[in-house]
Structure formats: structure tokens, C-alpha cells
Scaffold this motif. Structure first.
Motif, PDB file in Angstrom:
ATOM      1  N   ASN A 163      -0.942  45.458  58.304  1.00 19.08           N
ATOM      2  CA  ASN A 163      -0.293  45.184  59.587  1.00 19.08           C
ATOM      3  C   ASN A 163      -1.270  44.820  60.704  1.00 19.08           C
ATOM      4  N   PRO A 164      -2.433  45.537  60.855  1.00 17.12           N
ATOM      5  CA  PRO A 164      -3.323  45.163  61.976  1.00 17.12           C
ATOM      6  C   PRO A 164      -3.840  43.738  61.866  1.00 17.12           C
ATOM      7  N   TYR A 165      -4.074  43.257  60.641  1.00 12.81           N
ATOM      8  CA  TYR A 165      -4.535  41.873  60.471  1.00 12.81           C
ATOM      9  C   TYR A 165      -3.412  40.899  60.849  1.00 12.81           C
ATOM     10  N   ASN A 166      -2.168  41.234  60.436  1.00 15.44           N
ATOM     11  CA  ASN A 166      -1.031  40.391  60.818  1.00 15.44           C
ATOM     12  C   ASN A 166      -0.808  40.424  62.329  1.00 15.44           C
ATOM     13  N   GLN A 167      -0.989  41.614  62.946  1.00 15.79           N
ATOM     14  CA  GLN A 167      -0.807  41.746  64.394  1.00 15.79           C
ATOM     15  C   GLN A 167      -1.813  40.881  65.163  1.00 15.79           C
ATOM     16  N   LEU A 168      -3.079  40.969  64.776  1.00 15.60           N
ATOM     17  CA  LEU A 168      -4.101  40.153  65.446  1.00 15.60           C
ATOM     18  C   LEU A 168      -3.852  38.667  65.200  1.00 15.60           C
ATOM     19  N   GLY A 169      -3.395  38.341  63.990  1.00 11.79           N
ATOM     20  CA  GLY A 169      -3.066  36.942  63.696  1.00 11.79           C
ATOM     21  C   GLY A 169      -1.952  36.428  64.584  1.00 11.79           C
ATOM     22  N   GLY A 183      -7.006  32.866  59.588  1.00 11.04           N
ATOM     23  CA  GLY A 183      -8.005  33.698  58.917  1.00 11.04           C
ATOM     24  C   GLY A 183      -7.511  35.124  58.722  1.00 11.04           C
ATOM     25  N   TYR A 184      -6.883  35.702  59.765  1.00 12.87           N
ATOM     26  CA  TYR A 184      -6.355  37.069  59.657  1.00 12.87           C
ATOM     27  C   TYR A 184      -5.158  37.131  58.707  1.00 12.87           C
ATOM     28  N   PHE A 185      -4.283  36.106  58.742  1.00 17.43           N
ATOM     29  CA  PHE A 185      -3.136  36.092  57.830  1.00 17.43           C
ATOM     30  C   PHE A 185      -3.603  36.017  56.368  1.00 17.43           C
ATOM     31  N   ASN A 186      -4.614  35.189  56.113  1.00 15.58           N
ATOM     32  CA  ASN A 186      -5.135  35.065  54.743  1.00 15.58           C
ATOM     33  C   ASN A 186      -5.806  36.359  54.285  1.00 15.58           C
ATOM     34  N   LYS A 187      -6.465  37.059  55.223  1.00 16.02           N
ATOM     35  CA  LYS A 187      -7.078  38.356  54.894  1.00 16.02           C
ATOM     36  C   LYS A 187      -5.997  39.337  54.435  1.00 16.02           C
ATOM     37  N   CYS A 204       3.369  38.118  54.301  1.00 16.34           N
ATOM     38  CA  CYS A 204       2.210  37.283  54.655  1.00 16.34           C
ATOM     39  C   CYS A 204       2.535  35.793  54.517  1.00 16.34           C
ATOM     40  N   GLU A 205       3.235  35.428  53.443  1.00 22.11           N
ATOM     41  CA  GLU A 205       3.628  34.022  53.268  1.00 22.11           C
ATOM     42  C   GLU A 205       4.549  33.586  54.405  1.00 22.11           C
ATOM     43  N   ASN A 206       5.420  34.476  54.837  1.00 29.06           N
ATOM     44  CA  ASN A 206       6.311  34.161  55.962  1.00 29.06           C
ATOM     45  C   ASN A 206       5.511  33.928  57.252  1.00 29.06           C
ATOM     46  N   ASN A 207       4.490  34.774  57.503  1.00 29.69           N
ATOM     47  CA  ASN A 207       3.651  34.598  58.691  1.00 29.69           C
ATOM     48  C   ASN A 207       2.918  33.256  58.671  1.00 29.69           C
TER      49      ASN A 207
END
Length: 660
Positions: A163-169, A183-187, A204-207
Motif C-alpha cells: 500500500n505505501p508504494y501504491n500511495q506514493l505512486g 516506478g512505485y506501482f511496478n515496485k 497493481c494492474e488497475n493502478n
């Protein structure tokens, strides 16, 4: 639809105990056959987790209640934490993010009290960050995301929360920094892929699909949405599928591939109705209406637009209310039903005006903050100047001392002068303080006055202008019945405007030093009769008064009349949906004091709603309006104390106590 994606992140609290089954069938057998111990509590938590994932909220609540009872019995820290965590998940799924936040913050205290494993704190940080994001608090959401990334990487916790990587993305995407966001979404996608977590991979694919849609790469976005849909189907997670199906339907609609758009949107509609996710259904209905409108299937378009409007009204979603009314107006215009087109157009304009008012309120608050900052800077500059002056005065005083040593006579003369100057300075400072106090009061009065003008005059004037413009520019759109109805509303608005202006004049006078109440002896019965005539148009509301002693009062007639009219007006508003609406005025004498009451049998209200009657710090403005502030100030001017007793579903009574 973002809520559906975030919900999964809250649900990624799975116990890492090998002895607890993972599937619904094995958990059902386990709970029926095993003894009720701490392992049993962990199994109940896993079971509740799966029930929420399937949308069976009430069944999940029962399991959580059983967990709570057993955890307290065994003083089982992990169980007590799990109960609080799952309560937060339930509140979130019921669209109560504020209550969910309270649960997750409480869970951190439980972790500290029982010294639970770091994994539990990792989970709590994750949930708090999600809720801050949902509440629109980007600053705290980002703060907790960074805090969680540092915590889990420092302690080498596995698996990592994505979630934190998706949030920053998402934050970077909001500021159009698409490469960094990707980059954050791929992480996050790499982490979920390594875990073979199909639900996380779908999110993640949705993001990534959303990012590509933002930069107009719709074909690439479709590929990511389709991947995400396959992962959600593999996990049998229908709630997540609705979001991905809706995204695909929307993009195929833009591409004018209507068969595929209809296929995905209808499937999403089916899941929404099955799971009773009305927020998601509102969006799906709006998209289906757009698709059928584009195909000139006006009957189907009307059906879905109407349902989208009904759902928007249920949730009081002003933006979707505006969109739905605008869509229906365009639809009926194409169908040449101009009467309905006009009605929905007017409704859309009302919602648009409400949205604009909120924007104006936010802009006003920003300006006030800037004003306060500027005021503080001016104060700092003023203090700096005063310090400079004081330093100069000290320097001059030292020089004067050297000169005073030349003779006692000269010292006495200069000392006397300095003493005299000091006295004058003190008197001048006192005068300045009095002037500053008066200036602050004047500024407060000005702030109130302009807030009142914005709130109580703008609406009626806007309605008058709208009707006159419509008559001037499009008279053919109004039939005789519509014209008469709008003329009646315009007349009513003009009368309300006149009353508001009279109230503002009374209030303005009460704020001026030279205007004081002019007490005269008045018969209360005549006052009631005048007020009753004022509200004679309210034919469905019975208004009566009881004054058996035919009492008199020695007070300002205009002030008291304004107070009674405003309180009666509030009572009438409270009776709009009441059967057999009734207002009773009553006057009596007790302990050499005169009392006057206004009672209604309306729906009642909380004490907070009457705060402006007592609290001088409450400033009238966009949210609070004029009424109670006017009553408070006028009552204070004529030495009248007002008390309120209100009970929900029973009614409200205002009691005026005249001490003299």
C-alpha cells in the motif's frame, strides 16, 4: 470505485500460524470440531476475513463478537488486537472511514500494551495510511506511507506491504509525475507477483491502467485492466472485479466498441446488485446511461440515468447529482420534452451552485488564513520597530547621564523632564490599547456583516436574476403554469429578501454605539397578532397563542418583534415534514419575571445546532447564517435570556425570560 481497491488492502491481515486452516470449507469444519482456545480465536479471525471478502458483513460481525468474548476470557493480546482490527475493516466496508480510523488508532495502543510482534504494527501503520488517503488527507497519508516503508525495510519484515508504494505512486500521479509514479506501482506489482497474491496483483494492474488512462494511452490501459480482471477472477473476488469491469466498459465505450462496453458494464452491474454495493452501482448506471445515449437508445439511457440520480440523492453526492441531472436534461432535450429538460436543467444548476458555494467557502478560508499570516508578520515588524526605538532610547538615556554629571541642577531638570515624558508615554499607550480594542471589535462586526450579506442575500438575488434572464432570453420555454409557479417563487423570494434586509438593518443598528433599544410599553397579544399575519401564507401550520393575563412588556418593540419572527420562522422550517404541525405562543408571569415561549411539535435537534444562541465566539457566515446570531445580539441588547429545550422527534421550545 477506489474504495473497493483500498478495501482489499485492509483485508490483507492473514494469520501466519500454520495450524489455522485457510479455506472457507476447512475453517467451517475446524470451528465446529475444535475446542475454544487461542488457536480457535485465530481461526475465527481468518473466517471473518473471508466473510468480509465475500461481502457477508453481518455474518462477519457475529464471528468478531465471538472473538471478542473469547479473547477477553483468555486475555489473549493478539486476539484483542485482531478484534479491533476487524472492527475497523467492518466500519470501512460500511463507508465510515472516520470510525475505521478510530479503530485502527486504538489497535496501535493494544500492540504497545501487549508488546505484540512488529508484524502487527506494520499492519496497523498500513491501515492508518489507507484511511488518511480515503479522508483526503494527502499529507498524513504520505507521512504514514514513508513511515511504513522505513519501518518494514529497517526491520526486514516479509512480506512487504504494498500500500505505501501504491500511495506514493498515486500522489506522484496526482502531481503529473508519471514516470516516478510508475516506478512505485511496478515496485508494488513485483512484491505481489513474488507472493503470487492474485488480488494484490489485480490492484497493481488497475493502478497502472489508471496511470496510462490519465496520459491518454487507452490501449495500454485496457491491457492492464484485462490482466487485473483475470487475476481478480482467479481469486474469485467479485468486489474487485466490479471496478475493473467498469474501467474496461468505460474505455471500450470511448473507443465506440459498444458490444464490448455493454458486456463489461452489464457484468459489473450484476455483481454490484448481487453484492449490494450501491456506491459502485451509481457509477455503473451513469456509464450505462452514457453508452445507451450514444447509441440513441433513449429509453434504456433514461432508465439508467434515473437510477444513477436516485443513488446520488441517497448518498447526497452533489457532483454526481449535478452530472445525473445534466445528463437527463440533455436526454429530454433530444426527446423534445422541453418541460422535463428545463426541470432537470434547473436542478443541475442548483447542484452546480451548491458546489460553487463550497468552493467559495474554501477560498474564503484560504484568504482568511493568508490575512492572519499577514497580520502576524505586521505584528512582528511592529515589535521589531519598537525594540529599535527602545534601544535608541536606552542609548540616549546613557548619554544624558554623562551630561547630568556636570551639575545637580541640570540633573534635576532633565530627571523631571524624563519623568514627565514617561507619564505621557504611559497615558498614550493606554489610549492606543483602547483604540486597538475598538478596532478589533469593528473588524469583527465587519466580518459578520459581509458573511451575512454573502449567505442571506446572494441566494434570493440569484434566483430573481435567473427568472428574469429566463423570461428575457427564452420565454418560449415557459408555459403559463410554469410562468405562474416561477412568479410565485420569485415573489416569495423577494419577500424573504426584504425580511432579510430588515433583519440585517436591525442587527447593524444593534452593533452601533449610537443606536440603543427604545423601550416602550407594548401589549404582547398585539405583537403575536402581527407575527401571525406575517406567516399567514403557512396555511397548513396551526399557530395559536395563550396570554390569559393580557400581559405587557416594557421593551423595544422592533427588537422583540424581530426575535419572535426569526424563532417562529425556525419553528416553521422544523415542521415541514410533520403531520398536524402546530406552533404555540404562550406568555406568563412568575416570581415577578415575565416569560414568553414558542413551542413546536417538529423533529427537534441537538444542542450543538443552537450553539450560536449562547456563544459570542460563533461568527455568522456561510455555514451559520444570520438567524441565531441576530437573535442572540438583539436579546442581549434588551436584557432577555433565551433557553432552549429540544428533543428528537418530539419538538423544540424556546423560552424568553425578561428579568426587568
Amino acid at each position: 470505485m477506489k474504495k473497493i481497491l483500498l478495501l482489499f488492502l485492509l483485508l490483507t491481515f492473514a494469520n501466519s500460524f500454520a495450524q489455522v486452516p485457510k479455506s472457507m470449507d476447512s475453517l467451517t469444519v475446524f470451528l465446529k470440531t475444535k475446542p475454544q482456545d487461542t488457536t480457535y480465536i485465530l481461526a475465527l479471525n481468518e473466517y471473518a476475513f473471508l466473510l468480509v471478502q465475500e461481502g457477508k458483513i453481518e455474518d462477519a460481525k457475529k464471528s468478531i463478537a465471538q472473538m471478542d468474548k473469547l479473547s477477553i476470557k483468555f486475555n489473549f493480546g493478539i486476539g484483542i488486537y485482531s478484534v479491533q482490527n476487524m472492527k475497523g475493516v467492518i466500519e470501512y466496508s460500511n463507508q465510515n472511514p472516520q470510525k475505521a480510523m478510530e479503530c485502527f488508532l486504538e489497535s496501535t495502543k493494544i500492540i504497545e500494551k501487549y508488546k505484540l510482534p512488529k508484524k502487527k504494527y506494520q499492519n496497523a501503520l498500513n491501515n492508518i495510511g489507507i484511511i488518511y488517503n480515503q479522508l483526503g488527507d494527502r499529507e498524513n497519508a504520505t507521512k504514514y506511507s514513508i513511515k511504513l516503508i522505513n519501518f518494514q525495510e529497517k526491520n526486514k519484515l516479509k512480506p512487504l506491504k504494498t500500500n505505501p508504494y501504491n500511495q506514493l505512486g498515486n500522489n506522484l500521479k496526482f502531481y503529473k509525475k508519471y514516470d516516478e509514479a510508475l516506478g512505485y506501482f511496478n515496485k508494488a506489482l513485483t512484491i505481489e507477483t513474488d507472493l503470487k497474491n492474485f488480488i494484490g496483483m489485480a490492484i497493481c494492474e488497475n493502478n497502472i491502467g489508471n496511470l496510462n488512462e490519465d496520459i491518454k494511452k487507452n490501449k495500454k490501459a485496457i491491457r492492464h485492466y484485462e490482466k487485473g480482471l483475470k487475476y481478480a477472477e482467479d481469486a474469485n473476488y467479485k468486489l474487485l472485479q466490479t471496478d475493473l469491469l467498469t474501467n474496461l466498459g468505460r474505455l471500450y465505450q470511448k473507443a465506440k466498441d459498444y458490444p464490448k462496453a455493454e458486456k463489461y458494464l452489464k457484468k459489473s452491474e450484476g455483481f454490484c446488485r448481487e453484492l449490494e454495493t450501491t456506491q459502485s452501482l451509481k457509477i455503473v448506471c451513469s456509464n450505462l446511461g452514457d453508452m445507451y445515449f450514444a447509441q440513441k437508445k433513449y429509453g434504456l439511457a433514461e432508465k439508467y440515468y434515473q437510477e444513477a440520480l436516485a443513488l446520488s440523492n441517497d448518498f447526497e453526492d452533489m457532483e454526481y447529482q449535478y452530472t445525473a441531472n445534466q445528463n437527463l436534461s440533455e436526454l429530454y432535450e433530444v426527446k423534445k420534452d422541453f418541460k422535463k429538460a428545463l426541470a432537470y436543467k434547473q436542478a443541475a444548476e442548483v447542484e452546480k451552485d451548491s458546489i460553487n458555494k463550497i468552493d467559495i467557502a474554501k477560498n474564503t478560508e484560504d484568504l482568511l488564513r493568508k490575512y492572519e499570516t499577514e497580520k502576524k508578520e505586521q505584528k512582528i515588524n511592529q515589535l521589531s520597530t519598537q525594540n529599535t526605538i527602545k534601544n535608541l532610547q536606552i542609548s540616549n538615556s546613557n548619554k544624558q547621564k554623562w551630561f547630568l554629571l556636570s551639575g545637580i541642577l541640570l540633573l534635576a531638570i532633565i530627571g523631571s523632564l524624563l519623568f514627565y515624558q514617561s507619564q505621557n508615554r504611559q497615558k498614550n499607550n493606554e489610549k492606543l490599547q483602547l483604540l486597538n480594542t475598538d478596532l478589533d471589535e469593528a473588524n469583527k462586526a465587519k466580518t459578520r456583516f459581509f458573511s451575512i450579506l454573502n449567505h442571506d442575500l446572494r441566494g434570493p438575488v440569484a434566483n430573481l436574476i435567473f427568472f428574469l434572464q429566463l423570461q428575457k432570453e427564452s420565454p418560449e420555454m415557459l408555459d403559463e403554469e410554469s410562468t405562474k409557479r416561477m412568479q410565485d417563487k420569485t415573489m416569495e423570494g423577494a419577500e424573504n429578501l426584504l425580511n432579510s434586509m430588515e433583519d440585517i438593518l436591525q442587527w447593524s443598528k444593534s452593533q452601533m454605539e449610537n443606536f440603543k433599544p427604545q423601550p416602550t410599553k407594548i401589549y404582547i397579544s398585539s405583537l403575536f397578532e402581527d407575527t401571525q399575519k406575517h406567516f399567514s401564507s403557512e396555511e397548513n401550520i396551526k399557530i395559536s397563542y395563550e396570554n390569559p393575563e393580557n400581559l405587557q412588556l416594557n421593551t423595544d418593540e422592533n427588537y422583540l418583534k424581530t426575535i419572535i419572527r426569526n424563532l417562529t420562522g425556525n419553528a416553521i422550517k422544523a415542521l415541514k415534514e410533520t403531520e398536524s404541525p402546530l406552533i404555540i405562543w404562550k406568555t406568563w408571569k412568575e416570581n415577578n419575571q415575565t416569560f414568553l415561549s414558542i413551542t413546536d411539535n417538529g423533529k427537534g435537534a441537538s444542542n450543538e445546532q443552537f450553539k450560536a444562541l449562547y456563544d459570542d465566539k460563533e461568527i455568522s457566515g456561510i455555514k451559520t447564517g444570520l438567524g441565531f446570531h441576530l437573535i442572540r445580539d438583539l436579546a442581549k441588547a434588551i436584557d432577555c435570556k433565551i433557553e432552549v429545550e429540544s428533543k428528537l422527534n418530539e419538538g423544540t421550545i424556546f423560552i424568553l425570560n425578561f428579568k426587568k
